[in-house]
Scaffold this active site. Sequence first.
Site, PDB file in Angstrom:
ATOM      1  N   LYS A 104       5.215  -2.434   8.019  1.00 60.46           N
ATOM      2  CA  LYS A 104       6.242  -1.617   7.380  1.00 60.46           C
ATOM      3  C   LYS A 104       7.557  -2.384   7.427  1.00 60.46           C
ATOM      4  CE  LYS A 104       6.304   2.801   7.650  1.00 60.46           C
ATOM      5  NZ  LYS A 104       6.658   3.766   6.639  1.00 60.46           N
TER       6      LYS A 104
ATOM      7  N   ILE B 145       0.829  -1.198   0.000  1.00 61.10           N
ATOM      8  CA  ILE B 145       0.000   0.000   0.000  1.00 61.10           C
ATOM      9  C   ILE B 145       0.855   1.236   0.000  1.00 61.10           C
ATOM     10  CG2 ILE B 145      -2.090  -0.965   0.990  1.00 61.10           C
ATOM     11  CD1 ILE B 145      -1.105  -0.141   3.712  1.00 61.10           C
ATOM     12  N   GLY B 146       2.140   1.082  -0.036  1.00 59.93           N
ATOM     13  CA  GLY B 146       2.967   2.275  -0.118  1.00 59.93           C
ATOM     14  C   GLY B 146       4.414   1.917   0.016  1.00 59.93           C
ATOM     15  N   SER B 147       5.240   2.850  -0.424  1.00 58.65           N
ATOM     16  CA  SER B 147       6.665   2.666  -0.196  1.00 58.65           C
ATOM     17  C   SER B 147       7.207   4.033   0.135  1.00 58.65           C
ATOM     18  CB  SER B 147       7.337   2.078  -1.420  1.00 58.65           C
ATOM     19  OG  SER B 147       7.210   2.970  -2.491  1.00 58.65           O
TER      20      SER B 147
ATOM     21  N   PHE C 260      11.773   4.602   4.110  1.00 54.09           N
ATOM     22  CA  PHE C 260      12.260   3.608   5.049  1.00 54.09           C
ATOM     23  C   PHE C 260      11.951   2.184   4.621  1.00 54.09           C
ATOM     24  CE2 PHE C 260      11.504   7.375   7.712  1.00 54.09           C
ATOM     25  CZ  PHE C 260      12.831   7.655   7.920  1.00 54.09           C
TER      26      PHE C 260
ATOM     27  N   ASP D 100      11.351  13.417   8.578  1.00 52.29           N
ATOM     28  CA  ASP D 100      10.793  12.984   7.294  1.00 52.29           C
ATOM     29  C   ASP D 100       9.303  13.324   7.241  1.00 52.29           C
ATOM     30  OD1 ASP D 100      11.117  11.953   4.802  1.00 52.29           O
ATOM     31  OD2 ASP D 100      10.723   9.886   5.391  1.00 52.29           O
TER      32      ASP D 100
END
Length: 860
Positions: A691, A669-671, A674, A791
């Site tokens: 994650k 669902i995302g990158s 990290f 971040d």
Amino acid sequence: MGLLTVAITQLLLTFPFVLPLQNRQFDDISVDRSALLAFKKTIVVDPQNTIGNWNSSSHVCKWNGVTCSPNSRRVTELILSGGHLQGTISPFLSNLTHLERLDLSENSLQGCLPDELRTLTRLEGLSLHSNQIQCEIPESFSQLTGLRYIDLSNNQLQGHLPPSLFYNCTELMYIDHSDNSFIGFIPSKIGNHLTHLEALFLYQNQLSGSIPASLSNSSKMVDLDLEFNFLTDSLPSEIVRHMYQLETLHLSYNNLSSDDGNTNLTSFFTAISNLTHLRELQLDGNDLGGELPSVMGQLHVNLSEILLQDNLIYGPIPPSISHLSNLTLLNLSNNRLNGSIPSQIWLLTNLERLCLSNNSLDGAIPSPPGVLTHLGLLDLSRNRLSGAIPSSLGSLNQLRKLILNENLLSGSIPTSLGSCTSLEILDLSHNRLTGNVPAEVAGLRGITIYFNLSSNFLEGRLPLQLGKMYTARAIDLSSNSFSGNIPPNLDGCQEAELINFSHNSLQGPLPKSLGNLISIQSLDLSCNLLSGEIPASLQNCKTLAQLNLSFNDFNGSIPSGNLFDSLTIESVQGNPRLCGSLPGLQSCNSKETSFHSRKSVYLLVGLVSASAFLITICCVVSFRKIKQPSFIRNRGSSRIALSLKLSYPRITYRELVEATEGFEQSRMIGSGSFGRVFKGVLRDGSIIAVKVLQLQAGNSVKTFNRECQILKQIRHRNLMRIVTACSLPDFKALVLPFMANGSLESHLYPQTQNPGYSDLGLIERVNICNDVAEGMAYLHHHSPVQVIHCDLKPSNILLNNDMTALVSDFGISRLIMKIEGNGIDENTTNSTANLVCGSIGYIAPGTNFNRLSNCLSLKV
Ligand SMILES: *[C@@H]1O[C@H](CO)[C@@H](O)[C@H](O)[C@H]1NC(C)=O
Ligand SMILES: *[C@@H]1O[C@H](CO)[C@@H](O)[C@H](O)[C@H]1NC(C)=O
Ligand SMILES: *[C@@H]1O[C@H](CO)[C@@H](O)[C@H](O)[C@H]1NC(C)=O
Ligand SMILES: *[C@@H]1O[C@H](CO)[C@@H](O)[C@H](O)[C@H]1NC(C)=O
Ligand SMILES: *[C@@H]1O[C@H](CO)[C@@H](O)[C@H](O)[C@H]1NC(C)=O
Ligand SMILES: *[C@@H]1O[C@H](CO)[C@@H](O)[C@H](O)[C@H]1NC(C)=O
Ligand SMILES: *[C@@H]1O[C@H](CO)[C@@H](O)[C@H](O)[C@H]1NC(C)=O
Ligand SMILES: *[C@@H]1O[C@H](CO)[C@@H](O)[C@H](O)[C@H]1NC(C)=O
Ligand SMILES: *[C@@H]1O[C@H](CO)[C@@H](O)[C@H](O)[C@H]1NC(C)=O
Ligand SMILES: *[C@@H]1O[C@H](CO)[C@@H](O)[C@H](O)[C@H]1NC(C)=O
Ligand SMILES: *[C@@H]1O[C@H](CO)[C@@H](O)[C@H](O)[C@H]1NC(C)=O
């Protein structure tokens, strides 16, 4: 991990070796080719199609994971790490006779290590960690005499460690065979041969015998980690004495003893006093006996952690320990220490955690002089400390956990504790405290975990401020002498899962507002003087599983619905005026049966009309409820996550693989900078986000876990909570609650429908800004470990079902830096930039420069 170890790892795993070919008889790339194709055949599952391009349409040297010598004559490297390949290790690999590096780590390879691999005599780096390799290490591997780096950790290897491997492979600098099932002794002459050894990791095996004396020849040792084995004999004083490069010495949970029949720790601490690089000393769980010698104070000032808990150490704490001014963690819990706590302990101004619990310490708690700006955890529980709680504890403004239970403390609770606004846990239970609870202390709004004052001699009314403990999950004031009413605003404790006011002298009726305690699971009000009817509103507490109202003076009938339908007599016994259908309770209509029939008819008519009226009301109410958005209903799904968090679950790698279908691409669902984030469903149906952190080779599982423990405790409405962490030597993942509404970025810049048009209104945007600001303020000002986000950007701001914004990814920089950064002093800039800010590709345009410079100034 030490600088040198990192250097080797990088050397072997990042840069190709260019060795001149000595025996160039013929160009046998075709041999290599058929060997690789034979290897491919033994791979039965390749979920990421890693070796999909291994076919005749391209040259061998272009195949994924394959590197050739410069003239493309032979294959020199095969690196297929983390591809989730399933199958066995083909003996045909032995035909790759020019191979220098073989890395098949983090796959699901099974079977034995083929004996044939002994022909890979040019091999310098062999990494097979985190697979399911079984059997023993073949004796013949001792012919791999060029090996410098070998990592077989986290497999299912068994049998003995072959001595010839350690005796013959004299170039070895890095050995990691931890987390297997090896038995027997560590080969006794290991150190005579391995003079280059810098890291030896054998933790979590079943090794026995003593630590070989010959290791004293390995004077370049940086990391020595043998914990969780069955090693016996005395602490390795003579062995480590000359390991001048030693940074970490982890010998926890073995069966080591001190000198003179387990009574004398002096020689060991004398021996390590010359180790100027030593940072972490972990000897916990060994049943070590003896007194802490005052020579402890002569250890090098850079020492940062001492773990000696779970031993049999007796006698006083030497005041000289105060010389170790860089100490951040001192744990002496579960020993037999006595005497009083030396006041010099407060000279350790860098302390973040001090644990002296479960000893026989007596005397008063020394008053801190008020300069301990880092102390976040103070655990002095289960001793014999007496006297008053020093009011200067209130000056420890970073204190998050103050745990003083089970002592003999007396006097009143100092009002000054109300200044410890970061407190998440306050446990003063089982002491002899008297007086009232100061309003300041009852008003500690930062309590996010528990507030326990039970089993003291406290008295007076319950302070109204209690209702402002909005985030406390447990409040226990039981077994005191509190009187007066239960404050009607107690329903402010919206996160409270446990409230225990039992064994006091509370009076009056229960406030109806208790029904608004939306998180409550256990409510114990037994053994008080409470009266009146049990409010039917309590049935609104959908999560309430344990209710104890016994031994009070309640009257009337027990309401019905929800919890009340499964109530047992234990919950309500000892209330003689209560009636209901429970066995052992008088029945409510017993009087009515004595009425004559006409009255019954009237009653019936009355009841029918009344219930018709009620039904109408109920319908309206429940219709409203249904229309009422998210809030109530959302509790349901967040419950699961909450119960997960409560039990601090251990989630295994396997479960994560299962939950994410093997980190399936479609689940991503995302990158971000990290790593990648996957949506997962655990077996119990709860939805999580996983994650997976992108790390370079690292071995600090424990450092990572410790840091996670710290981050896990950061709790704030606007900060993403870490549910748990999963950490293998080379796989580190954080498990987070799944956020239904995705990231702020996806709302600001929608990709799918209406590109360019954001669905966020002004008010929502302002709310989100507010949420983010509150989250960041907490991070910067109220968190005892300094956390700089580093971040912050829209993709790191997530929205839950009611559009509350939660900042995520905070502190991950800290995690990564702690793992990789230990001992790296120079050239940090480059590695820091890479590690903290990730690859340039993920940095949102425009924020590049600022963020980079932020990160660079953040030297941990
Ligand atoms: C061979 O590999 C290429 C990619 O390099 C791929 O496009 C092609 O489909 C493969 N051919 C076969 C027969 O698998
Ligand atoms: C390659 O290795 C296999 C198994 O070790 C062996 O049987 C075979 O003869 C070798 N092939 C060549 C061409 O060396
Ligand atoms: C040690 O290595 C040599 C080659 O350097 C080899 O001939 C010998 O067989 C090896 N010893 C063992 C026990 O494997
Ligand atoms: C160190 O190595 C030398 C030679 O390799 C050996 O003679 C000596 O016994 C070793 N020291 C110990 C304490 O084993
Ligand atoms: C540990 O050491 C003690 C003596 O110090 C001994 O009695 C005990 O059996 C040992 N336990 C193991 C598992 O070796
Ligand atoms: C402990 O050992 C040291 C030397 O290693 C010795 O000087 C000291 O007297 C011993 N202490 C006791 C109490 O035996
Ligand atoms: C520490 O080092 C100094 C100087 O190298 C030496 O004189 C002393 O004996 C050493 N102490 C120990 C306990 O090894
Ligand atoms: C102690 O730590 C400081 C700061 O990290 C470092 O500059 C110094 O070199 C260290 N000293 C030793 C002997 O390692
Ligand atoms: C340790 O303490 C010294 C002096 O107190 C200080 O100069 C040094 O930077 C500290 N080292 C670390 C690693 O914090
Ligand atoms: C950092 O590394 C580069 C190249 O690897 C070197 O040129 C430079 O001098 C190093 N910087 C420091 C401060 O050591
Ligand atoms: C810094 O990192 C970049 C990217 O990994 C690399 O290309 C460069 O050589 C590194 N510089 C130094 C001085 O190590």
